[in-house]
Structure formats: structure tokens, C-alpha cells
Design an enzyme around this catalytic site. Structure first.
Site, PDB file in Angstrom:
ATOM      1  N   HIS A   1       0.833  -1.206   0.000  1.00 55.45           N
ATOM      2  CA  HIS A   1       0.000   0.000   0.000  1.00 55.45           C
ATOM      3  C   HIS A   1       0.874   1.264   0.000  1.00 55.45           C
ATOM      4  CE1 HIS A   1      -3.682   2.328   1.171  1.00 55.45           C
ATOM      5  NE2 HIS A   1      -2.776   3.125   1.716  1.00 55.45           N
ATOM      6  N   GLU A   2       1.784   1.331   0.953  1.00 57.04           N
ATOM      7  CA  GLU A   2       2.621   2.542   1.051  1.00 57.04           C
ATOM      8  C   GLU A   2       3.546   2.663  -0.156  1.00 57.04           C
ATOM      9  OE1 GLU A   2       1.641   4.633   3.083  1.00 57.04           O
ATOM     10  OE2 GLU A   2       0.460   3.321   4.384  1.00 57.04           O
TER      11      GLU A   2
ATOM     12  N   HIS B   1       1.703   4.389  -2.855  1.00 58.00           N
ATOM     13  CA  HIS B   1       1.798   5.852  -2.695  1.00 58.00           C
ATOM     14  C   HIS B   1       3.162   6.350  -3.177  1.00 58.00           C
ATOM     15  CE1 HIS B   1      -1.889   6.804  -0.562  1.00 58.00           C
ATOM     16  NE2 HIS B   1      -1.669   5.913   0.385  1.00 58.00           N
TER      17      HIS B   1
ATOM     18  N   GLU C   1      -4.768   7.789  -2.888  1.00 56.77           N
ATOM     19  CA  GLU C   1      -5.281   6.539  -2.344  1.00 56.77           C
ATOM     20  C   GLU C   1      -5.626   5.562  -3.475  1.00 56.77           C
ATOM     21  OE1 GLU C   1      -5.017   6.263   0.819  1.00 56.77           O
ATOM     22  OE2 GLU C   1      -6.123   4.415   1.251  1.00 56.77           O
TER      23      GLU C   1
END
Lengths: 508, 508
Positions: free
Chosen positions: A270-271, A274, A300
Site C-alpha cells: 500500500h505505502e 503511494h 489513495e
């Protein structure tokens, strides 16, 4: 080309000012990263002061009247430049942010910033003690201040609109409310249908997975995504996040639970999602307001695309499961790919947003979004908030938290900032992620095939070309429209959910 | 009490300005620490820019004419306060630094700062290639700029005085030159006499010492000294240093050589000595110019006191050697305390300052001090510097470097800053460390006894009470005078060397 007294072109003057502001913001980001990774406890109070000083200086420099004068002259000078030229885009985005920033008086900002810190501390105590009353008066003050902040934007249709705009420019309550209602009306029946089916067995994820090996696999996976470790690093922290100091230094953090494989794995991906966005922005935008993601929701969408659409897909594990088994032979050697795939996609009616699966996640968000609006509209008092929270969980998810810690006190958002505009980005991201991915595979049908082969670069490069490199040159809406030809819609997401979870749970 | 328009007392206004400057400097220190510990390579260029922005802002705020006005009013308002009151001290120290800072034009600072970065890069290349010619033109420019900087202080007796004052306020070439001559004339014969004796066997230090265990012992030792890990931490880096972000966050760094026990051990104790000083400053001085060490030399006196006088003494190892043996049983189990004590105090005619023993160290410094003066005075050209270096090593230490890498290119000082005022602090520190320690044991004869028992707190508290807590309220000279009743002198140091090394090498 008009120049100032010191003979420098006006655009260069603007860029110089923006660079100085970016440097202060970058410095603040370093100080904050250090605060939650390596800082010893004794550093806390001075660090809060140093951060406040840097942010206050950056704000003062950005709202300097000279900035307004420069913008006016530049708007004239560059009025014939095409909309999507770098120059016109810079002037347009700075104007948008400047007009918003100057509305909020410095004294108000200082008061709010002070209050945020106090409220956060009260929240930490309240959560520890599982006692909402400890933080209630502070939250009431937050609500008051959130309303006052909204009052600086009297032209807004809804009291929450200005807060929403600062995270997700272009969206308003008028659009978002029906969207959340539509989502809710479609998702609640799906969750109910799944509830009637046999539970998925995800015990394979709940074994002992040594930290070092978890991090080893995470590093491999995110390097494969294209996360560039020469322009970033991963450290441990309490609450995972991505932070950027410059285009050449984009860091992520994670936390590891040795008793649960999913935590570090999916939060790392997830990170890293980003981070790919930030690392992929055009170098021409370094230290400029164009050199960051376009909105919270668009950001997001990139993290969720990688975390869910890619890394919770069968195709991804076709390639990577072998590798994961190699790292955790004794834990996963006997578990089939299919069993693992089902385990990481288990749907459950749960209380905690951050642990929620793809199906229920947006219901958690909708609850918070609606409660935020009710608070701001004066239809709900802070005193009645915990009960309203429980009631909505009963209605939408069929479960009720037996403690406020797992209820209204679970998310930090309302307690370390404003009420309003804090949650919609998550759902915007989920919806857009599906729209972008479907466009990607429509344009290049090799993408899913490549993913099955462990080649994530076809997708990465498509995203970089179509989204990342533009930074915040286009708003989220503009970007979505340019890339997919569509505007924001609930349907692709619902279709994706029906298909994936229909298959997993044998729904008709 | 006179107040300004906004009705705040002038002293509070001054303190508020100083706090903001301290916050910018603290932020720069964090960015620099990160730069040399954890930053990925991609972050380098933006980090240099961010650091320049922070430093430039801090300088601009400190040299703001409003600061001068405030000082004038405050000097009047507080003229009757006792010299050593916190208020009078603050005003006095800020005045001193302000008057110096405003002399240097901002444009010059910017040019110098730019040049420093370029020169540093050229030095790194020159050192790598062992080719002084690569950096020579840059060093010539540095010399020119160093002279220009001196020209902003035309009242100085010597061209190096203003640079010396900024590191070691109160000292001038007129005092330092005879002091170095005296040291040289006394030390050279001692080194020669030692050279005639049998070499000490220090092979016990050159075995394999695993990094983790070295760090473990270092942590124990510096915690025992009183280094407070809740207000600091130790990380690894290329060149060890101490840095402070606030009184509650004072960090040290180290490097570990697995094939040499001395490196991490003594550099940790050295940096912890610096850190004890900063951690021991009165909390009332947080974020104020009083809240830092008084001078480079006084700082060095504290690091050297712990590193040499304490940690290279027999008494220290009476207690700690047992512990060290416990950590490195296979390496040191058969080595006696006395043998170890002799090994860590081996004197050798060597080429590298940072590896030098207590006896030869100040000879290395004297060479650099004299060459700096000769360069500034125009008696030596940069072109002739390498040869002058070799000649002085031949004269004073009887050895000649066969490469510039081990000669004139070894220290970074001249290549990342000005020429002048860069080396005297090391010797000032060595001299003062003996004066302070002798005063400490004169006042409390239990100190050496306690050290033998592993109790370092008697000494630590004495230093804190007499030196640390005052921060930079007193100059180094004032501090020395107040604490020991003496002014700076070579004799105690020479006496200490004669006694310790006379015993070790059996000199008469």
C-alpha cells in the site's frame, strides 16, 4: 518578459519563493519522519515546537501579499499559454491554493494547531482508558473550530465542502452524498449474502512469521513493483505511512506483526503504491507545488490499486506465492496458492476500518462520512456521537463495538485535525482505482498476463505515463477524465466486487 | 518594563526570535544527521538545498536590524543586572554573536557556502585519486575567500584572529602561537625518548571483534558515564560526531571496525563526552544561544577528558576490563589488565591525526595551525603546501607521508570551510581537560577511587555542576578561571604526559 527590480523574470521569482516553501515543508517532513521512527522520547516537546515553527514560516511565506501580486502579473503575462503547459498549470494551481490559504487567518491557524496537539493527547489517554468522556470536551472544541474554519468559505454550498476541497479538490457533499448512499445500498446486501456462506479459513495467515523474513519478502515485492530504494527507504513505525522529502527521497514505513502475515505485507505494498506515485512525478516539478500527488483520493487510488487490485489478485500470487513459500517454507509449504488467495480475501463483518476487507471497507468509510456531516450540520452532538456510531454499525454491518476504543475512538483523524473532509478520500481512491485499472488493461491487455509472470513493470509504466508524471498538474477529476474518458462512478467498483467475491463465495 | 506595540516585554520578544532561530538550526541539524546516517543517495541534491535554505533563513533572522534595536534597548533596560544573571548573560552573548554576524554580507556567505560544497566534492575526488592537483585551484579560492572574510574584521591584530574567535572566543594568535611553540619544544623530546624504548605490543586490539558486541559494550560504557538514552541515541555513520536538536535530543554517531577494538570504543566515549556536556546544560537555556557549549575548545576538553584522562587510565579499566573480557572472552580472556592498558596507550610516530595517541596528538595539531597561519599570512602558497606538510612531519615526527592522502589531504577541515581557526580547538581541549580534571580531584579526592569502582557519577556530577549546566553563559576562559582559578596553561598537560608516559615507557 516583465521583470522585477532585480531583473529576474517574474516566473523565476515565483519559483524561487515556492522552492523556499517546499524546502521548509520538506524539512518539516524529515522532522516528522524522525519523530515517529528514531526520535528518543526526550525530544518530543522541542520537536513539536520546531515543526510548528517550520509550518508557520512556510504558511507565512505562501500567504505573503507579494505572492498575490506575482500571481496577478503572471496570470496576465501567461494568459495565452495552453492550459496544460507547465507554466499555466503552475500559475493555476498556485492561485487555487493561494486563494484558499489566505482565507484562513494566521491567528486562527495558530489556535487550531495548538488545540490539535492538546486534543491528540487527550485522545491517546481516552483510547488507553477506553473512556470517550476524557476527550469529549476537546472534540467539542474541535467541532467548534471546524465550523469556524468553514465560515471562512461562506460561498460553499455545504459546511463540509471547504474541508473536502482541501483534500480532494473538485468534490462536494452534493456529489459525494448520493455516491455513498449508492455504495451503501449495493454493498450491504452483498455483505449479507456473504454472511450466509461458509467462512473462509484464513488460519494459514495466523502463524509465527519472523520479522526479518517478513521484511525480506516485502522488500523484494516492492522492489519488483518498481519502488526505487536508491531514492527511498523503509523503516519501522507504529502507524505505516509514506512521506516525501524531495523527488529523490520518498520513504515508506511499516509495522510487523509476527503473528499475522498480512499486516506488513499489504501495508508495505500500500505505502509503496503511494511512493511509486511520488517517485514517478516529472523531475521538472521538483520543489514545486506541481511536484506532489494531485489529491488525497487520487493518491489513495494508487495505493489501493497495488494493494488490492494487484496484490490481492490470483494472478499476482501465480508468480509470487512460490517466492513467499520459499521464505516461509515451514508455515506455507503445505498451503495451496488457492487456499492462500482465499485467505487474503476473507470478508468479515468487523469493527476496525484499517483491518477491513475490500467489500466492507467502504461501509466503514460511509459511516464516518455521514457522522462527520451530521456533526457539522448540528444534527448530532458530540455527546451523542458514540451511540450514533454503535447504531450505524448495527444497521450497516450487523455488529456493535462493545468498547469505544473499537468504536468512535479507533481512528485518529477527528482527534488530530478538523472534523470534515477526513474520510471521503479512502472511498474516492477505491472507486478510482478500479476505473484506472480497467482502462489500463483495456489499453494494454498484456498487463494481467505480465503480472502473472511477475512482471509488474508494464502496469507501473502505464501508471507513470498516464498518472504519476503529471503530479498535481491536473485535478483528480481532470486526470480521471483524461485517462479513462469517464467521470467518477460507483459502478466499475461494484462490478469488480461482484465478480471477484461472487466467485470467491459462490454468490449468484 | 518597556514593551513594544504588541505589549510584550522586550526580553520575551528577543527570546521568541531566538527560539525561532534555534528551531531552524535544530531542524538543519536533524536534516544533516539524517543526511549522514539514513538518507538514500537520491536525496543528496535536494537535501543540500534544504539545508542551505534553513541556514540562510536562520542567518537572515539573526542579522535582522530589529534584533540590533532590541539589543540596544535591552542593554539599557538590564544594565544593572549582575554579570552572571541569566538575563545579562543572554544579552551579552547575543550582542557578541550579533556584532560578529552582521559584519559578514549575506552575498559573501552565499558565495562561500556555494564554494564550500564544490571544494568538498573536489577534495573527495582528490583524496580518492591521491592527487592534490585536483583540489588545488579550489583550495586557492578558499584561501582567497578566507582572507576576504578576515577583511570584514579589520580591527583584528592577526588575519586568523576573527576565524579563531568564531570557534574559540577570547583566544588570538598572539596567545596561541607561543603556546604551540612551548608544547612543541616539550613534546618533541618526549616522543624521541619514547622512540628509543621498546615498542608496546598492542596486537590484542587487532583481532576480530564482532560489531554487535562492540556496540553492546560501548552502550554499557557510555550509559555508565551518564549518557541519557532517553534523550539521545547512537547510530552508525562514516565520521563519528555529536549533534544536538534540543536539550532533550542529543545524539551521537560512531563507526565500527571489526578488526580494531579501539575505534568504536574510544570514539563512542569521546562523542558521549561531548553529549554529556549538551545534555547537562540547564533546561532554562533550551532553544537559546546560552543553551549550547561555550566554545569548540571547551567542548573538546569534555570529550577528551572522558576519552583520554578517564577511559585510557588504569583506574577506569580496574572496573571495566572485567566487563570487556566478559563480552570478548575468546579475544581478551588471556590478556591481563596491564597488558590491555599498555596497548591502548601505545605511542607511535604516525601520519594520521585522528588515530594519534595523547603524546603526539598536539604535534599533529601544531603542524596544521602553523601551516594555516603561513597560508593566511601569504608566507606559504597553496601550491607549496604539500611539500611544507611533508617537511614539518619530517622535522617534528621524524616521518614523511608517501602520499598526499595520508598527508595534506587527510583532514576535511580546510576543504569544507575556511582556512584559519580550524585546528586550535583540539589542543585547547587537551590542555583544558587536564586543568579541569586536576581541579576536580583536588576538590573531591574520591573521584579517582570511584572511577576504579566503576562509579563515574561523582566526576559526571562535578563536571555538570561546574561546567555543563552553564552552557555558554561564560566564555571558555571565564569558565576555566572560575572553576580552576587559573588561566590556560601548557604545564599541567605536560606534567600529566610526563607522569603517565614516563611510567609506561620507563623514562626518567
Amino acid at each position: 518578459m516583465p521583470t522585477s527590480e532585480n531583473n529576474e523574470p517574474l516566473l523565476a521569482q515565483l519559483q524561487q519563493r515556492l522552492r523556499e516553501i517546499a524546502d521548509l515543508e520538506g524539512a518539516a517532513a524529515v522532522l516528522n519522519w524522525d519523530r515517529v521512527t528514531y526520535m528518543p522520547p526526550g525530544g518530543a516537546s522541542a520537536r513539536a515546537r520546531q515543526l510548528a515553527t517550520l509550518r508557520q514560516l512556510a504558511h507565512a511565506k505562501f500567504t505573503d501579499p507579494k505572492m498575490g501580486e506575482l500571481l496577478e502579473s503572471l496570470e496576465l503575462e501567461y494568459r495565452d499559454r495552453p492550459y496544460d503547459s507547465d507554466e499555466a498549470s503552475l500559475i493555476r494551481i498556485v492561485r487555487r491554493d493561494y486563494d484558499r490559504a489566505v482565507r484562513i487567518p494566521a491567528a486562527f491557524l495558530a489556535e487550531f494547531s495548538q488545540h490539535r496537539a492538546t486534543c491528540y493527547e487527550a485522545w491517546a489517554k481516552a483510547r488507553q482508558a477506553d473512556d470517550f468522556e476524557i476527550v469529549r470536551p476537546y472534540l467539542e472544541k474541535t467541532l467548534e473550530l471546524s465550523r469556524e474554519r468553514a465560515s471562512f468559505f461562506p460561498e460553499s454550498d455545504h459546511i463540509a465542502d471547504s474541508a473536502i476541497q482541501s483534500a480532494d479538490y473538485g468534490y462536494t457533499v452534493a456529489e459525494l452524498k448520493p455516491l455513498f448512499e449508492q455504495l451503501r445500498s449495493q454493498l450491504v446486501p452483498i455483505v449479507e449474502a456473504i454472511g450466509d456462506r461458509r467462512e473462509i479459513d484464513d488460519s494459514c495467515l495466523h502463524q509465527h512469521f519472523p520479522e526479518e523474513r517478513q521484511l525480506l519478502f516485502c522488500h523484494r515485492a516492492i522492489a519488483r513493483m518498481g519502488y526505487d530504494f536508491s531514492r527511498g527507504r523503509q523503516d519501522k513505525t507504529l502507524h505505516p505511512f509514506m512521506t516525501k522529502f524531495s523527488l529523490g527521497d520518498v520513504r515508506i514505513t511499516t509495522r510487523v506483526y509476527e503473528s499475522h502475515l498480512g499486516q506488513a505485507l499489504f501495508s508495505s505494498i500500500h505505502e509503496a503504491g503511494h511512493a511509486l506515485y511520488e517517485q514517478g512525478i516529472s523531475e521538472a516539478f521538483e520543489a514545486s507545488p506541481l511536484g506532489r500527488g494531485a489529491s488525497s483520493g487520487l493518491h489513495e487510488s494508487q495505493s489501493r490499486l497495488w494493494e488490492n487490485i494487484v496484490a490481492r489478485s490470483r494472478g499476482f500470487w501465480e508468480y509470487f506465492y512460490n517466492q513467499l513459500q520459499g521464505v516461509f517454507l515451514s508455515q506455507l509449504g503445505q498451503i495451496s496458492t488457492e487456499k492462500f488467495y482465499r485467505a487474503i480475501n476473507k470478508v468479515r463483518r468487523s469493527l476496525i476500518r484499517t483491518d477491513a476487507d475490500e467489500v466492507t471497507y467502504n461501509l466503514h468509510v460511509a459511516i464516518r462520512f455521514d457522522l462527520e456531516l451530521a456533526l457539522l450540520e448540528g444534527k448530532l452532538s458530540v455527546r451523542d456521537l458514540p451511540e450514533a456510531w454503535r447504531e450505524r454499525y448495527r444497521q450497516d454491518l450487523g455488529i456493535v463495538p462493545d468498547s469505544d476504543r473499537d468504536g468512535v475512538l479507533q481512528d485518529v483523524h477527528w482527534y488530530d485535525g478538523a472534523i470534515g473532509g477526513r474520510f471521503q478520500s479512502y472511498t474516492l481512491g477505491n472507486l478510482m482505482s478500479v476505473q484506472f485499472y480497467q482502462q489500463a488493461i483495456a489499453e494494454d491487455p498484456e498487463i494481467p498476463v505480465d503480472i502473472e509472470r511477475g512482471n509488474l513493470q508494464t502496469l507501473h509504466q502505464w501508471l507513470k505515463r498516464n498518472i504519476y508524471r503529471h503530479g498535481s498538474k491536473y485535478t483528480a477529476n481532470e486526470c480521471l477524465q483524461r485517462v479513462t474518458g469517464q467521470s467518477l462512478s460507483v459502478n466499475p467498483f461494484i462490478h469488480y466486487i461482484r465478480e471477484k467475491y461472487g466467485d470467491l463465495y459462490g454468490l449468484s
